[in-house]
Design a protein around this motif. Structure first.
Motif, PDB file in Angstrom:
ATOM      1  N   HIS A 225       0.825  -1.306   0.001  1.00 32.35           N
ATOM      2  CA  HIS A 225      -0.062  -0.263  -0.116  1.00 32.35           C
ATOM      3  C   HIS A 225       0.828   1.224  -0.228  1.00 32.35           C
ATOM      4  O   HIS A 225       0.455   2.578  -0.644  1.00 32.35           O
ATOM      5  CB  HIS A 225      -0.857   0.051   1.526  1.00 32.35           C
ATOM      6  CG  HIS A 225      -2.015  -1.139   0.868  1.00 32.35           C
ATOM      7  ND1 HIS A 225      -2.607  -1.388   0.664  1.00 32.35           N
ATOM      8  CD2 HIS A 225      -1.973  -1.949   1.825  1.00 32.35           C
ATOM      9  CE1 HIS A 225      -3.664  -2.544   0.704  1.00 32.35           C
ATOM     10  NE2 HIS A 225      -3.218  -2.778   1.436  1.00 32.35           N
ATOM     11  N   GLY A 226       2.040   0.941   0.212  1.00 38.16           N
ATOM     12  CA  GLY A 226       2.541   2.260   0.457  1.00 38.16           C
ATOM     13  C   GLY A 226       3.303   2.690  -1.254  1.00 38.16           C
ATOM     14  O   GLY A 226       2.976   2.918  -2.355  1.00 38.16           O
ATOM     15  N   LEU A 227       3.362   4.252  -1.271  1.00 37.81           N
ATOM     16  CA  LEU A 227       4.323   5.090  -2.465  1.00 37.81           C
ATOM     17  C   LEU A 227       5.885   4.457  -2.660  1.00 37.81           C
ATOM     18  O   LEU A 227       6.327   3.566  -1.681  1.00 37.81           O
ATOM     19  CB  LEU A 227       3.870   6.346  -1.672  1.00 37.81           C
ATOM     20  CG  LEU A 227       2.920   7.641  -1.592  1.00 37.81           C
ATOM     21  CD1 LEU A 227       2.776   8.749  -1.369  1.00 37.81           C
ATOM     22  CD2 LEU A 227       2.086   6.991  -2.925  1.00 37.81           C
ATOM     23  N   THR A 228       5.561   5.088  -3.733  1.00 31.84           N
ATOM     24  CA  THR A 228       7.010   4.355  -4.437  1.00 31.84           C
ATOM     25  C   THR A 228       7.414   5.768  -3.525  1.00 31.84           C
ATOM     26  O   THR A 228       7.635   6.403  -3.535  1.00 31.84           O
ATOM     27  CB  THR A 228       7.384   4.373  -6.047  1.00 31.84           C
ATOM     28  OG1 THR A 228       7.167   5.618  -6.378  1.00 31.84           O
ATOM     29  CG2 THR A 228       6.271   2.831  -6.597  1.00 31.84           C
ATOM     30  N   PRO A 229       9.249   5.516  -3.774  1.00 33.01           N
ATOM     31  CA  PRO A 229      10.403   6.379  -3.224  1.00 33.01           C
ATOM     32  C   PRO A 229       9.567   7.880  -3.664  1.00 33.01           C
ATOM     33  O   PRO A 229      10.094   8.178  -3.385  1.00 33.01           O
ATOM     34  CB  PRO A 229      11.510   5.576  -2.635  1.00 33.01           C
ATOM     35  CG  PRO A 229      11.395   4.268  -2.851  1.00 33.01           C
ATOM     36  CD  PRO A 229       9.982   3.997  -2.887  1.00 33.01           C
ATOM     37  N   LEU A 230      10.395   7.099  -5.487  1.00 36.18           N
ATOM     38  CA  LEU A 230      10.360   8.005  -6.795  1.00 36.18           C
ATOM     39  C   LEU A 230       8.566   9.138  -5.937  1.00 36.18           C
ATOM     40  O   LEU A 230       8.761  10.577  -5.954  1.00 36.18           O
ATOM     41  CB  LEU A 230       9.926   7.606  -7.762  1.00 36.18           C
ATOM     42  CG  LEU A 230      11.708   7.852  -8.454  1.00 36.18           C
ATOM     43  CD1 LEU A 230      11.219   7.458  -9.778  1.00 36.18           C
ATOM     44  CD2 LEU A 230      12.257   9.060  -8.047  1.00 36.18           C
ATOM     45  N   GLN A 231       8.209   8.502  -6.270  1.00 37.79           N
ATOM     46  CA  GLN A 231       6.512   9.705  -5.353  1.00 37.79           C
ATOM     47  C   GLN A 231       6.451  10.203  -4.449  1.00 37.79           C
ATOM     48  O   GLN A 231       6.375  11.395  -4.169  1.00 37.79           O
ATOM     49  CB  GLN A 231       4.976   8.701  -5.852  1.00 37.79           C
ATOM     50  CG  GLN A 231       4.841   7.835  -6.663  1.00 37.79           C
ATOM     51  CD  GLN A 231       4.036   6.179  -6.912  1.00 37.79           C
ATOM     52  OE1 GLN A 231       3.506   6.056  -5.776  1.00 37.79           O
ATOM     53  NE2 GLN A 231       3.378   5.954  -7.245  1.00 37.79           N
ATOM     54  N   ALA A 232       7.389   9.402  -3.487  1.00 33.23           N
ATOM     55  CA  ALA A 232       7.221  10.250  -1.855  1.00 33.23           C
ATOM     56  C   ALA A 232       8.711  11.268  -2.199  1.00 33.23           C
ATOM     57  O   ALA A 232       8.001  12.293  -1.595  1.00 33.23           O
ATOM     58  CB  ALA A 232       7.960   9.502  -1.523  1.00 33.23           C
ATOM     59  N   GLY A 233       9.338  11.188  -3.111  1.00 25.97           N
ATOM     60  CA  GLY A 233      10.473  12.132  -3.218  1.00 25.97           C
ATOM     61  C   GLY A 233       9.560  13.933  -4.189  1.00 25.97           C
ATOM     62  O   GLY A 233      10.256  14.842  -3.129  1.00 25.97           O
ATOM     63  N   GLU A 234       8.985  13.217  -4.834  1.00 24.68           N
ATOM     64  CA  GLU A 234       8.466  14.379  -5.646  1.00 24.68           C
ATOM     65  C   GLU A 234       7.582  15.247  -5.017  1.00 24.68           C
ATOM     66  O   GLU A 234       7.555  16.533  -4.792  1.00 24.68           O
ATOM     67  CB  GLU A 234       7.584  13.580  -7.079  1.00 24.68           C
ATOM     68  CG  GLU A 234       7.167  14.585  -7.608  1.00 24.68           C
ATOM     69  CD  GLU A 234       6.426  14.268  -9.395  1.00 24.68           C
ATOM     70  OE1 GLU A 234       7.116  12.599  -9.322  1.00 24.68           O
ATOM     71  OE2 GLU A 234       5.900  15.112  -9.932  1.00 24.68           O
ATOM     72  N   ILE A 235       6.260  14.740  -4.123  1.00 24.00           N
ATOM     73  CA  ILE A 235       5.739  14.825  -2.669  1.00 24.00           C
ATOM     74  C   ILE A 235       6.390  15.626  -1.949  1.00 24.00           C
ATOM     75  O   ILE A 235       6.177  17.175  -1.444  1.00 24.00           O
ATOM     76  CB  ILE A 235       4.311  14.054  -2.327  1.00 24.00           C
ATOM     77  CG1 ILE A 235       3.735  13.321  -3.378  1.00 24.00           C
ATOM     78  CG2 ILE A 235       3.579  14.185  -1.535  1.00 24.00           C
ATOM     79  CD1 ILE A 235       3.212  11.968  -2.642  1.00 24.00           C
ATOM     80  N   ILE A 236       7.626  15.511  -1.740  1.00 23.07           N
ATOM     81  CA  ILE A 236       8.339  16.046  -0.656  1.00 23.07           C
ATOM     82  C   ILE A 236       8.517  17.407  -0.913  1.00 23.07           C
ATOM     83  O   ILE A 236       8.572  18.328  -0.902  1.00 23.07           O
ATOM     84  CB  ILE A 236       9.241  14.881   0.094  1.00 23.07           C
ATOM     85  CG1 ILE A 236       8.439  14.129   0.846  1.00 23.07           C
ATOM     86  CG2 ILE A 236      10.105  15.402   1.585  1.00 23.07           C
ATOM     87  CD1 ILE A 236       9.303  12.661   1.136  1.00 23.07           C
ATOM     88  N   LEU A 237       9.553  17.326  -2.050  1.00 28.11           N
ATOM     89  CA  LEU A 237      10.256  17.880  -2.991  1.00 28.11           C
ATOM     90  C   LEU A 237       9.426  19.498  -3.360  1.00 28.11           C
ATOM     91  O   LEU A 237       9.618  20.236  -2.882  1.00 28.11           O
ATOM     92  CB  LEU A 237      10.989  18.393  -3.977  1.00 28.11           C
ATOM     93  CG  LEU A 237      12.539  17.165  -3.507  1.00 28.11           C
ATOM     94  CD1 LEU A 237      13.176  16.729  -4.756  1.00 28.11           C
ATOM     95  CD2 LEU A 237      13.379  17.439  -2.631  1.00 28.11           C
TER      96      LEU A 237
END
Ligand SMILES: NC(=O)c1ccc[n+]([C@@H]2O[C@H](COP(=O)([O-])OP(=O)(O)OC[C@H]3O[C@@H](n4cnc5c(N)ncnc54)[C@H](O)[C@@H]3O)[C@@H](O)[C@H]2O)c1
Length: 282
Positions: A225-237
């Protein structure tokens, strides 16, 4: 402003950049045209990420760093400024989970969790902030809390304690920057589930049977159910670039957790095991 407008051409330092969310942030920052300083205790992982970034035309310097060693963070700051000059964005991301009942976790294992997750963030800011302040330019510091910064979770106590501490450290740091009128924007990143190795790698206390089921459920939940790390990286930046203090990866989940925390505090309730936690731990 967009992350592209804010960060293109800048310099980013990311701890724990060899895997998971740190890797996702680093890859996204490189795609935005930032020069990357990649710090991790696992040198093979940051070397691989750096090689990929360079192969795509970017610039990346891997610097093996154990964030639980304050002098290693001083050396990381020296390496970053020597290689690329002024740091635009510092992301204190390196962190570990830890599983077990409070009394079953050996002293050295407790120390490890709190040193990496809390002192690692504090000493990174201590090492970088003087030069960021001396530059006198707009810069950003983002510390990785968690949705757990608002919550309670038995059998992950060292982690939860550390993430509450990272949130309160970030709050006080933001106030200190305001107090001195510094152009440094502080954020606390609050990820929800992101598919990483954090639960698989988590050290356990000396009674593994306490944690086996818990580890398997949590690791499976992140994977499924987690986001991918790349998706998370984009949201975070994007959140950091907007100047947000709270940077959740799952805004609705963070809102619910904050509302539950607020109700708990104002109601002066006793801690109570949530049904989801009971199901994991039963
Ligand atoms: N994955 C999630 O669902 C989630 C949720 C909330 C918060 N977070 C937070 O995000 C951050 C990154 O977690 P992740 O899930 O990407 O984990 P991960 O295990 O995939 O990556 C963590 C990285 O940190 C590195 N690291 C570990 N100890 C270190 C040390 N002493 N010095 C330097 N580097 C070290 C590891 O080698 C690894 O590459 C952590 O602070 C974590 O608490 C993650």
């Amino acid at each position: 402003m967009s992350a592209d407008e804010v960060f293109r051409g800048g310099v980013a330092v990311v701890t724990g950049a060899g895997s998971g969310i740190g890797e996702g942030i680093a890859r996204r920052a490189a795609a935005l045209g930032m020069k990357l300083v990649l710090a991790d205790i696992a040198s093979d992982r940051i070397e691989a990420v750096a090689a990929d970034i360079r192969a795509q035309g970017g610039e990346a310097l891997p610097v093996q760093t154990d964030v639980s060693d304050s002098s290693a963070l001083d050396r990381l700051a020296d390496a970053a400024y020597d290689a690329y000059g002024e740091v635009t964005l510092l992301v204190n991301n390196a962190g570990i989970e830890m599983l077990g009942h409070v009394w079953e976790i050996p002293a050295a294992t407790w120390d490890k969790a709190l040193t990496i997750n809390v002192l690692g963030v504090i000493h990174s800011v201590r090492a970088f902030a003087p030069r960021m302040l001396a530059a006198g330019k707009q810069a950003w510091i983002a510390n990785l809390g968690s949705i757990g910064s608002f919550g309670m979770m038995p059998v992950q106590t060292p982690y939860i304690v550390s993430k509450h501490a990272v949130l309160s450290f970030s709050e006080c740091l933001a106030l200190e920057m305001e107090l001195i009128g510094a152009p440094i924007t502080v954020s606390c990143v609050l990820p929800g589930p992101v598919a990483t190795r954090i639960f698989t790698d988590a050290p356990a206390g000396n009674n593994p049977s306490t944690v086996d089921k818990h580890r398997a459920i949590m690791a499976g939940m992140l994977k499924d159910h987690g986001l991918t790390p790349l998706q998370a990286g984009e949201i975070i930046l994007d959140g950091i670039a907007r100047g947000d203090f709270w940077v959740p990866t799952h805004p609705e989940m963070a809102e619910q957790a904050a509302a539950a925390r607020a109700a708990y505090l104002t109601g002066e309730h006793r801690p109570k095991l949530a049904e989801e936690a009971r199901a994991i731990l039963a």
